[in-house]
Design an enzyme around this catalytic site. Sequence first.
Site, PDB file in Angstrom:
ATOM      1  N   HIS A 144      37.570 -34.645 -12.883  1.00 25.85           N
ATOM      2  CA  HIS A 144      36.704 -33.768 -12.106  1.00 25.85           C
ATOM      3  C   HIS A 144      36.969 -33.946 -10.613  1.00 25.85           C
ATOM      4  CE1 HIS A 144      33.417 -31.009 -11.849  1.00 25.85           C
ATOM      5  NE2 HIS A 144      32.598 -31.840 -11.229  1.00 25.85           N
ATOM      6  N   HIS A 192      44.339 -49.390  -4.457  1.00 29.11           N
ATOM      7  CA  HIS A 192      43.989 -48.224  -3.648  1.00 29.11           C
ATOM      8  C   HIS A 192      44.379 -48.440  -2.196  1.00 29.11           C
ATOM      9  CE1 HIS A 192      40.742 -45.550  -1.708  1.00 29.11           C
ATOM     10  NE2 HIS A 192      41.701 -44.775  -2.149  1.00 29.11           N
ATOM     11  N   HIS A 247      34.462 -40.732   3.402  1.00 26.78           N
ATOM     12  CA  HIS A 247      35.795 -41.179   3.015  1.00 26.78           C
ATOM     13  C   HIS A 247      36.423 -40.198   2.026  1.00 26.78           C
ATOM     14  CE1 HIS A 247      38.956 -44.044   2.990  1.00 26.78           C
ATOM     15  NE2 HIS A 247      38.736 -44.522   1.784  1.00 26.78           N
ATOM     16  N   HIS A 273      23.555 -30.196  -6.831  1.00 20.99           N
ATOM     17  CA  HIS A 273      24.987 -30.097  -7.124  1.00 20.99           C
ATOM     18  C   HIS A 273      25.238 -29.084  -8.242  1.00 20.99           C
ATOM     19  CE1 HIS A 273      29.132 -31.200  -7.355  1.00 20.99           C
ATOM     20  NE2 HIS A 273      29.037 -31.800  -8.522  1.00 20.99           N
ATOM     21  N   GLU A 277      40.733 -52.066  -6.405  1.00 15.63           N
ATOM     22  CA  GLU A 277      40.429 -51.922  -4.986  1.00 15.63           C
ATOM     23  C   GLU A 277      41.669 -52.138  -4.119  1.00 15.63           C
ATOM     24  OE1 GLU A 277      38.362 -51.690  -1.269  1.00 15.63           O
ATOM     25  OE2 GLU A 277      38.145 -50.809  -3.261  1.00 15.63           O
TER      26      GLU A 277
END
Length: 327
Positions: free
Chosen positions: A295, A73, A130, A237, A70
């Site tokens: 992906h 990032h 985000h 999706h 976290e």
Amino acid sequence: MNRLILATAALAFVVIVVGAFTRLTDAGLGCPDWPGCYGFLTPVEAKANEALALSRFPDRPLEMAKAWAEMGHRYIASLLGLMILTIALLSWRTPQRGHGLALLGLVLFQGALGMWTVTLNLMPVVVMGHLLGGLTVLSLLALLWMRRQPERLELQQPSLVLLAAVALVALVFQVALGGWTSANYAAVVCTTLPICEGNWWQQWDPATAFRLIQPAANSYEFGTLDYAARMTIHVSHRLWAVVTALLLLWLALRLMRHPQLNRWGIAMVVLTLIQVGLGVANVVWQLPLAVAVGHNGGAALLVMTLVCINYRVQSRQPAALRERVPC
């Protein structure tokens, strides 16, 4: 300047990939506060004062791997913000001033979304926003680099321009569906191909599945929707992925007919097929981390490439009026 833009775009891609890794390893609340970690600047300080850290967040045991994911990032995203600020300042007296300011405004909003992701405990609409914001930053950086190139293309084919625009809209919608799938922890609710196991159509529940503002919860970590809603998200999706892939491949074939656009068409074919393969692999192997992160990275590359293609196929002014931008 061009090298700075390319370096910043590369870093933006890294931020997206690291963000995907953070989300997929359930580390989005690895540090349950913002901008620090358990009230400290780094996970190391939090670990050194673990008793105090846990007294502040008794329901969130300190896990160093998740805390570092976290905070890592956040550190990289902060560096990206500084580089975009530099681009905005350097572009102030150039024709791209508005572009630089747009990038700066967007990255500041991204910082706010990053804060809300934590403070609102992974609310799905914020998590998806985000992700889309990160892809927009990357795309704007790629577009800025394209705008600074002296080469212009004379192409009077409105149908190709329209097809490229439609493909971009379809791809953005597909990426948003993917982000919504991930944010609601719906990636593994269907374990068979080509659509889903059982009588999935009898449980179809789009009203619940696509309610952007969900009922209040103490935390949205691991999702709050029932199986029917998650299944609806997942199947949507998959189905839209077929539509999007066909559009992208059709566009690629059209591009490959033009010598000046051939490489863009080849790139689109390769990226689309890889992305479809990674999506299938996620289902077959039940979301392995490397494949799932890949992906996400593939989606970022597809969006960036298609934004550049849309810019490239637009009709341009004659060579005598081309604006040459110094590197």
